[in-house]
Design an enzyme around this catalytic site. Structure first.
Site, PDB file in Angstrom:
ATOM      1  N   PHE A  13       5.995   7.576 -11.371  1.00  0.00           N
ATOM      2  CA  PHE A  13       5.407   6.971 -12.516  1.00  0.00           C
ATOM      3  C   PHE A  13       4.071   6.239 -12.104  1.00  0.00           C
ATOM      4  O   PHE A  13       4.177   5.627 -11.467  1.00  0.00           O
ATOM      5  CB  PHE A  13       6.148   6.175 -13.389  1.00  0.00           C
ATOM      6  CG  PHE A  13       7.388   6.777 -14.138  1.00  0.00           C
ATOM      7  CD1 PHE A  13       7.244   7.524 -15.124  1.00  0.00           C
ATOM      8  CD2 PHE A  13       8.595   6.935 -13.371  1.00  0.00           C
ATOM      9  CE1 PHE A  13       8.304   7.958 -15.930  1.00  0.00           C
ATOM     10  CE2 PHE A  13       9.637   7.495 -13.909  1.00  0.00           C
ATOM     11  CZ  PHE A  13       9.585   8.166 -15.165  1.00  0.00           C
ATOM     12  N   ASP A  14       2.941   6.803 -12.806  1.00  0.00           N
ATOM     13  CA  ASP A  14       1.853   6.111 -12.959  1.00  0.00           C
ATOM     14  C   ASP A  14       2.257   4.808 -14.035  1.00  0.00           C
ATOM     15  O   ASP A  14       3.009   4.766 -14.811  1.00  0.00           O
ATOM     16  CB  ASP A  14       0.721   6.703 -13.458  1.00  0.00           C
ATOM     17  CG  ASP A  14      -0.529   5.807 -13.922  1.00  0.00           C
ATOM     18  OD1 ASP A  14      -0.748   5.067 -13.256  1.00  0.00           O
ATOM     19  OD2 ASP A  14      -0.613   5.672 -15.340  1.00  0.00           O
ATOM     20  N   VAL A  15       1.979   3.781 -13.714  1.00  0.00           N
ATOM     21  CA  VAL A  15       2.201   2.481 -14.365  1.00  0.00           C
ATOM     22  C   VAL A  15       1.394   1.946 -15.390  1.00  0.00           C
ATOM     23  O   VAL A  15       1.521   1.928 -16.670  1.00  0.00           O
ATOM     24  CB  VAL A  15       2.789   1.341 -13.442  1.00  0.00           C
ATOM     25  CG1 VAL A  15       3.134   0.195 -14.308  1.00  0.00           C
ATOM     26  CG2 VAL A  15       3.624   1.785 -12.382  1.00  0.00           C
TER      27      VAL A  15
END
Length: 237
Positions: A13-15
């Site tokens: 995941f990109d956060v």
């Protein structure tokens, strides 16, 4: 043909922007400074100025770089230019909120996948973000851990190496992100199956995220994390 959702072992995941509402956080902090200064700012204009300032050659790691960014954009917004306000913008990252669906969706997904965070933020900021999200991650990679930022392939390679150490490969990964520039385009080039969370689906433009040179059609496409978690539930039923 890309894999079906139940076939993956990991979700990366990109956060910031995908799980954490950094645009809302930036606008709220800048609006607060503006109110104290007796001026009014346009949130989308502020994001546009931020985007231009953030992606400069002399940029520092995020969110430390917000001090420099603030000092660059403040005069254009009619805001005070003292460094303390830039530090206030930087420190506001510790209070940025998750999107309303992020924590619940991650908790659901964590039952079936190993969740791995991949963020361009520094570790000190990620620690706040992870807590806000309910600490759902199996592993996490920050700019401090990789020494670089996405879309640099070297960032992804660090994650591939980790997954390889567990006897798996990038074929076991679904990469989930909202940024076409930082994540979706490069993940396609690196052979990852990807999932675009189009957080700005009801808004025009790219907001605080740099516009990609070209649009990449994702393998999976949802407008929320809840949409992804729901699709997984259906696929596994």
């Amino acid at each position: 043909m890309y894999k079906s959702l139940p076939e993956f072992k990991y979700m990366t995941f990109d956060v910031v922007g995908t799980l954490i509402d950094f645009e809302g956080g930036l606008k709220d902090c800048l609006a607060g400074i503006a109110a104290e200064a007796g001026v009014t700012i346009d949130g989308e204009e502020a994001l546009s100025l931020y985007r231009t300032a953030r992606y400069s050659k002399d940029a520092d790691l995020f969110p430390d770089d917000l001090v420099r960014v603030y000092l660059e954009i403040a005069p254009k917004l009619g805001l005070p230019t003292e460094r303390k306000y830039g530090e206030r913008l930087r420190d506001s990252a510790g209070n940025w909120r998750a999107f309303g669906d992020s924590a619940e969706a991650l908790a659901r997904l964590a039952k079936d996948y190993r969740l791995v965070a991949m963020t361009n933020a520094r570790r000190w900021a990620f620690d706040f973000f992870a807590k806000e999200l309910g600490d759902p991650f199996y592993a996490a990679f920050t700019a401090d851990d990789t020494g670089t930022e996405k879309p640099d392939p070297a960032f992804f390679q660090k994650v591939f190496d980790f997954i390889g150490s567990e006897g798996n490969s990038k074929d076991d990964v679904l990469h989930v992100a909202q940024s076409q520039y930082h994540d979706i385009g490069i993940s396609r080039k690196l052979g990852l199956t990807n999932c675009w969370i189009e957080r700005r689906h009801a808004q025009e433009g790219y907001g605080g995220t740099i516009e990609p040179a070209e649009f990449t059609e994702p393998d999976y496409h949802f407008t929320s994390m809840a949409g992804l978690a729901d699709a997984v539930a259906v696929a596994r039923s």
